[in-house]
Design a protein around this motif. Structure first.
Motif, PDB file in Angstrom:
ATOM      1  N   ASP A  30      24.764 -27.299 -11.400  1.00 14.58           N
ATOM      2  CA  ASP A  30      24.210 -28.508 -10.883  1.00 14.58           C
ATOM      3  C   ASP A  30      25.394 -29.445 -10.644  1.00 14.58           C
ATOM      4  O   ASP A  30      25.269 -30.402  -9.468  1.00 14.58           O
ATOM      5  CB  ASP A  30      23.343 -29.294 -12.024  1.00 14.58           C
ATOM      6  N   ALA A  33      26.922 -28.378  -7.109  1.00 16.99           N
ATOM      7  CA  ALA A  33      26.084 -28.881  -5.912  1.00 16.99           C
ATOM      8  C   ALA A  33      25.887 -30.338  -5.632  1.00 16.99           C
ATOM      9  O   ALA A  33      26.290 -30.834  -4.495  1.00 16.99           O
ATOM     10  CB  ALA A  33      24.668 -28.506  -6.368  1.00 16.99           C
ATOM     11  N   SER A  39      22.384 -29.233  -1.771  1.00 17.52           N
ATOM     12  CA  SER A  39      21.211 -28.899  -2.966  1.00 17.52           C
ATOM     13  C   SER A  39      21.275 -27.832  -3.705  1.00 17.52           C
ATOM     14  O   SER A  39      22.054 -27.008  -3.226  1.00 17.52           O
ATOM     15  CB  SER A  39      19.648 -28.728  -2.150  1.00 17.52           C
ATOM     16  N   LYS A  40      20.590 -27.498  -5.066  1.00 21.56           N
ATOM     17  CA  LYS A  40      20.981 -26.529  -5.877  1.00 21.56           C
ATOM     18  C   LYS A  40      20.534 -25.262  -4.977  1.00 21.56           C
ATOM     19  O   LYS A  40      21.081 -24.383  -4.855  1.00 21.56           O
ATOM     20  CB  LYS A  40      20.114 -26.700  -6.918  1.00 21.56           C
ATOM     21  N   GLY A  41      19.526 -25.435  -4.246  1.00 24.01           N
ATOM     22  CA  GLY A  41      19.092 -23.969  -3.331  1.00 24.01           C
ATOM     23  C   GLY A  41      19.955 -23.930  -2.265  1.00 24.01           C
ATOM     24  O   GLY A  41      20.191 -22.673  -2.176  1.00 24.01           O
ATOM     25  N   GLY A  42      20.736 -24.860  -1.723  1.00 23.75           N
ATOM     26  CA  GLY A  42      21.655 -24.571  -0.682  1.00 23.75           C
ATOM     27  C   GLY A  42      23.042 -23.973  -1.548  1.00 23.75           C
ATOM     28  O   GLY A  42      23.663 -22.936  -0.927  1.00 23.75           O
ATOM     29  N   LEU A  44      22.879 -22.066  -4.156  1.00 18.20           N
ATOM     30  CA  LEU A  44      22.318 -20.673  -4.709  1.00 18.20           C
ATOM     31  C   LEU A  44      22.245 -19.888  -3.281  1.00 18.20           C
ATOM     32  O   LEU A  44      22.318 -18.304  -3.473  1.00 18.20           O
ATOM     33  CB  LEU A  44      20.939 -20.697  -5.165  1.00 18.20           C
ATOM     34  N   TYR A  45      22.085 -20.342  -2.141  1.00 13.39           N
ATOM     35  CA  TYR A  45      22.238 -19.661  -0.830  1.00 13.39           C
ATOM     36  C   TYR A  45      23.434 -18.679  -0.916  1.00 13.39           C
ATOM     37  O   TYR A  45      23.527 -17.653  -0.258  1.00 13.39           O
ATOM     38  CB  TYR A  45      21.658 -20.354   0.296  1.00 13.39           C
ATOM     39  N   ASN A  48      24.774 -16.879  -6.004  1.00 15.88           N
ATOM     40  CA  ASN A  48      23.473 -16.725  -6.636  1.00 15.88           C
ATOM     41  C   ASN A  48      23.915 -17.014  -8.093  1.00 15.88           C
ATOM     42  O   ASN A  48      22.891 -16.937  -9.051  1.00 15.88           O
ATOM     43  CB  ASN A  48      22.797 -15.347  -6.259  1.00 15.88           C
TER      44      ASN A  48
END
Length: 112
Positions: A30, A33, A39-42, A44-45, A48
């Protein structure tokens, strides 16, 4: 080999800076990021897991160290002078990455 996306580099740079400035415990996914502005999704992209982030940092260190060796070997000033110059801590990307990886090693990271 193609260059990684800028967001990937930004995440790795942010992770490095947190490790150096605040230590391994502060270098959460977190926090990384947020510091990278993704973003956290970015995050994790590109990575992972925190382990994947650590492994990428160690790979960056390997690449920078090999570039340093190549520069020393090919230096017009001679290898001794180039090695002495290269051995000074100037805050270069190699210096900062060495410090960041050492922070991981201090806390027992398998990647380091």
């Amino acid at each position: 080999m193609s260059r990684p996306p800028l967001a990937r580099d930004a995440v790795l740079d942010a992770f490095t800076r947190i490790l150096v400035d605040e230590g391994e415990r502060a270098a959460t996914m977190d926090a990384t990021a947020r510091a990278a502005g993704v973003s956290k999704g970015g995050l994790l992209y590109h990575f992972n897991s925190k382990s994947a982030l650590e492994e990428a940092l160690v790979k960056r260190l390997e690449t920078l160290a090999q570039q340093d060796v190549d520069d020393i070997e090919n230096s017009a000033e001679g290898v001794v002078a180039a090695h002495l110059r290269s051995s000074q801590n100037t805050g270069s990307p190699l210096d900062v990455t060495i410090l960041a990886v050492s922070r991981l090693a201090q806390n027992g990271s398998d990647a380091a």
